[in-house]
Design a protein around this motif. Structure first.
Motif, short mmCIF file in Angstrom:
data_model
loop_
_atom_site.label_atom_id
_atom_site.label_comp_id
_atom_site.label_asym_id
_atom_site.label_seq_id
_atom_site.Cartn_x
_atom_site.Cartn_y
_atom_site.Cartn_z
N GLY A 15 0.80 -1.23 0.00
CA GLY A 15 0.00 0.00 0.00
C GLY A 15 0.82 1.27 0.00
O GLY A 15 0.43 2.27 0.62
N VAL A 16 1.95 1.28 -0.68
CA VAL A 16 2.85 2.44 -0.65
C VAL A 16 2.27 3.58 -1.49
O VAL A 16 1.91 3.40 -2.66
CB VAL A 16 4.25 2.06 -1.16
CG1 VAL A 16 5.11 3.31 -1.36
CG2 VAL A 16 4.92 1.10 -0.18
N LEU A 29 0.82 1.13 -4.04
CA LEU A 29 1.69 0.19 -4.74
C LEU A 29 2.04 -1.00 -3.86
O LEU A 29 2.42 -0.83 -2.70
CB LEU A 29 2.97 0.93 -5.18
CG LEU A 29 3.96 0.14 -6.02
CD1 LEU A 29 4.59 1.05 -7.08
CD2 LEU A 29 5.07 -0.47 -5.15
N ASN A 30 1.90 -2.19 -4.43
CA ASN A 30 2.28 -3.42 -3.75
C ASN A 30 3.37 -4.12 -4.57
O ASN A 30 3.30 -4.16 -5.80
CB ASN A 30 1.08 -4.36 -3.60
CG ASN A 30 0.00 -3.74 -2.72
OD1 ASN A 30 0.21 -3.48 -1.54
ND2 ASN A 30 -1.16 -3.47 -3.32
N ASN A 64 2.16 6.91 2.84
CA ASN A 64 1.37 5.79 3.37
C ASN A 64 2.05 4.48 3.01
O ASN A 64 2.84 4.41 2.06
CB ASN A 64 -0.05 5.78 2.77
CG ASN A 64 -0.98 6.73 3.50
OD1 ASN A 64 -0.79 7.03 4.67
ND2 ASN A 64 -1.99 7.22 2.79
N GLY A 65 1.69 3.44 3.74
CA GLY A 65 2.14 2.11 3.38
C GLY A 65 3.27 1.59 4.22
O GLY A 65 3.71 2.22 5.20
N LYS A 66 3.76 0.42 3.83
CA LYS A 66 4.84 -0.25 4.56
C LYS A 66 5.92 -0.71 3.59
O LYS A 66 5.63 -1.15 2.47
CB LYS A 66 4.31 -1.46 5.33
CG LYS A 66 3.36 -1.11 6.47
CD LYS A 66 2.93 -2.37 7.20
CE LYS A 66 1.99 -2.03 8.36
NZ LYS A 66 1.56 -3.25 9.09
N GLY A 208 2.47 5.07 -11.51
CA GLY A 208 2.69 5.01 -10.08
C GLY A 208 2.22 3.77 -9.39
O GLY A 208 2.22 3.71 -8.15
N THR A 209 1.83 2.74 -10.12
CA THR A 209 1.41 1.50 -9.48
C THR A 209 1.88 0.31 -10.30
O THR A 209 2.13 0.42 -11.50
CB THR A 209 -0.12 1.45 -9.30
OG1 THR A 209 -0.46 0.37 -8.43
CG2 THR A 209 -0.82 1.28 -10.64
#
Length: 670
Positions: A15-16, A29-30, A64-66, A208-209
């Motif tokens: 989820g970036v 983005l995953n 956002n995200g990890k 972007g994804t």
């Protein structure tokens, strides 16, 4: 955000999101990069590939995200940026030494690995300068630097751009061997889609994804295609149809999240030593630049002393003397009332060597010479000037006639467009008239005190009997140049590194702000000590400007001022990445503050509107303090002196704080 401890995954992104100027650069983005594989990140230019790598490296924060990375230490990751990002004046060997030391390698390790990489990548000899190589060779050196410290994870941004097909093929073979032998994980970005068929896994990225992940064979099978490029086109067409329905993106957080690579990085002496080595090596490579930096104070101080502050000479004055037909060239002395007093006065005037006499027949001709810029002024002696002057001397105050007062006066008209010259003419005319009267009184046996104004100048408390503009402006001038030179040197060191990507590469290797600033400060300090020493030699020994204190207190103040200039230079570099803009801005600011620090005109002469503000400018109080030290002998406990030191420390703190804030803000937005 945490390190990843799974045995099968090297890098995991969930989820970036990254936003820049209210534009989504990365959108939910995953990404899953297995351990021990080549991951091909494919996509057109501008889709966010480089931004994604910067987020993984920790040089750019996400909103956002990890991001999870399976590493034990930050140096387990190596980066080859899209730019060449090398110092062009270095040789291959020096480049390897700098980047190897930056990552804690020994000299033997650097030399051994360097030899292997030179052979593999078909690079020139170790002593070949980077700037003399072709673009393809430079990219190969950049590739070698990424592999130099044998990292477990490699991020390669467009490594094969500009290389010939055979060399590109050999690089891919090397990557495949590294994965097979050492179980390395490699992320390689490219827009050559078919090239990525050699990867174990690919991610197709657009806007972007990542649209899809999988092995090249799996993706081609899903889209029933014989090649990756056709599969990518089919996937993009499907996404375009979906995007006709407006997507509602989740709100992007204003908070920022760091990559594990940017966390828990402590101060490293290895990186500090490496950066110090690089800075000094750069200076030894640029001998002309080094000599220029060292000789600037010598030239500027020498030119200032021979060009500033001397009394103007050779000034032409038009003389109309109707008091006598011709002045004798013989010295006029003695108590002879029959002498021409106008001639006697003119002899005094021209003995001062400031003026050249130009005799004119009448006032009209003399005035014309001034109007035509052939003379700075005219002096007119009327008929009977000598007799009227004698009458003024001998007559009682109540008996003096108005006619004697009028004809016994010297009429002067001047071109006053130049204040310094016009003030000098007025001063010299008055001073030499007093000397003329004094000599006349002495020759006649009268008390010469009667010829002087009743003002007696006693011994000077500070300074000399004949002060000059040059001597009085020494302190403020030195403060100005030792602020400006470090600013320019700092910009010259930092801006090229920012522009060619060397600084970004160093940051990716873990370089912290203090590890960068301290080596710059060390080099600047050494240069400043040499510059200050030569300036003192010129100013105080050769030209004998006033120095009534020891050299240590003014020397320490100028050294602190040089550090102040360094801090201001760091602040300017944090504002913009443009070399031309930073140079223009710094020159404009320095010109402004040196214009009001007393170098060009006393600070007491500024407009009342800014008279209170001027003392808060960076150079005002330090210039006043240095003047107090060198010309008056004040010590550190004098209020003017410790306020000067306080101003220097205070402004340095302001510059460093602003530098930190600007850099932090840019990192958030990057």
């Amino acid at each position: 955000m945490e390190s990843l401890h799974s045995d099968n995954t090297s890098i995991l992104l969930q989820g970036v999101c990254k936003e820049y100027n209210h534009k989504h650069v990365l959108e939910n983005l995953n990404m899953d990069v297995p351990k021990g594989c080549i991951y091909g990140l494919l996509g057109p230019s501008g889709c966010g590939k480089t931004t994604l790598l910067n987020c993984i490296m920790g040089t750019t924060m996400i909103n956002n995200g990890k991001i999870k990375i399976n590493i034990k230490k930050p140096s387990d990751v190596g980066l080859m940026p899209q730019e060449v990002a090398l110092t062009t004046v270095f040789t291959i060997k020096e480049t390897f030494q700098f980047h190897g030391k930056l990552l804690g390698m020994t000299n033997n390790e650097i030399e051994k690995t360097g030899d292997e990489l030179i052979e593999l990548l078909q690079l020139p000899q170790f002593n070949t300068r980077i700037g003399s190589m072709s673009g393809g060779q430079q990219r190969r050196v950049s590739f070698a630097v990424a592999f130099l410290h044998d990292p477990n994870i490699l991020l390669l941004d467009e490594p094969t751009v500009g290389l010939d097909p055979l060399l590109s093929h050999s690089i891919w073979e090397y990557l495949i061997q590294q994965v097979a032998r050492s179980h390395k994980t490699i992320i390689i970005t490219t827009h050559y889609i078919e090239e990525a068929r050699q990867a174990n896994k690919v991610g197709l990225m657009r806007k972007g994804t990542i649209l899809i992940e999988g092995s090249p064979a799996e993706i081609m099978q899903i889209y029933n295609s014989d090649n990756l490029e056709d599969a990518f086109l089919l996937l993009c067409n499907q996404e375009e149809k979906k995007n006709k329905i407006k997507r509602i993106l989740p709100p992007t957080s204003t908070a920022t999240v760091q990559s594990p690579l940017s966390k828990n990085r402590s101060f490293s002496f290895n990186r500090l030593i490496a950066q110090t080595y690089k800075n000094f090596l750069f200076m030894t490579k640029e001998i002309q630049l080094l000599l220029f930096i060292l000789i600037i104070p010598v030239i500027s101080c020498f030119v200032r002393n021979i060009a500033w502050g001397g009394d103007p000479t050779g000034l032409i004055l038009s003389i109309v003397n109707h008091d006598t037909l011709n002045c004798s060239t013989e010295p006029l002395r003695g108590c002879n009332y029959e002498q021409s007093m106008s001639c006697r006065y003119l002899q005094h005037l021209y003995n001062s060597s400031n003026f050249i006499q130009a005799d004119k027949k009448n006032l009209e001709e003399a005035k014309k010479s001034v109007l035509n810029n052939n003379a700075w002024g005219l002096i007119y002696f009327g008929p009977n000037f000598s007799s009227s002057l004698i009458d003024r001397i001998f007559s009682e105050i109540t008996d003096i006639k108005n006619e004697s007062l009028e004809t016994g006066s010297i009429q002067v008209q001047m071109d006053s467009t130049n204040k310094i010259i016009s003030d000098l003419i007025k001063y010299k005319l008055s001073e030499e008239f007093n000397n003329f009267l004094k000599n006349l009184y002495l020759d006649c046996g009268w008390q010469d005190a009667l010829a002087r104004a009743p003002i007696k100048i006693e011994e000077y408390i500070y300074g000399s009997k004949h002060p000059t503009f040059t001597k009085s402006q020494t302190a403020s001038y030195l403060m100005g140049i030792f602020f400006y030179i470090p600013v320019v040197v700092t910009l010259g060191q930092i801006m090229p590194e920012k522009e060619n990507g060397v600084m970004q590469r160093s940051r990716a290797a873990g370089m912290k702000t203090m590890e960068f600033i301290i080596p710059v400060a060390i080099l600047q300090t050494i240069l400043s000590i040499i510059q200050i020493s030569t300036a003192f030699l010129i100013e105080f020994i050769i030209f004998k400007n006033p120095l009534v204190s020891s050299i240590w207190l003014p020397g320490s103040m100028l050294l602190l001022q040089a550090f102040n200039g360094l801090c201001f230079g760091l602040f300017i570099t944090s504002i913009s990445d443009s070399v031309s803009f930073t140079m223009t801005l710094s020159t404009a600011v320095v010109f402004f503050i040196t214009s009001i620090n007393g170098t060009l005109w006393p600070m007491e002469g500024v407009h009342p509107f800014i008279s209170k503000v001027i003392w808060w400018t960076p150079l005002a109080l330090p210039s006043e303090a240095l003047q107090g030290i060198t010309a008056r002998g004040w010590n550190i406990f004098h209020p003017k002196i410790y306020l000067g030191y306080a101003a220097l420390v205070g402004w340095a703190a302001v510059y460093l704080s602003l530098t930190y804030l600007f850099n932090y803000n840019k990192r958030l937005k990057a």
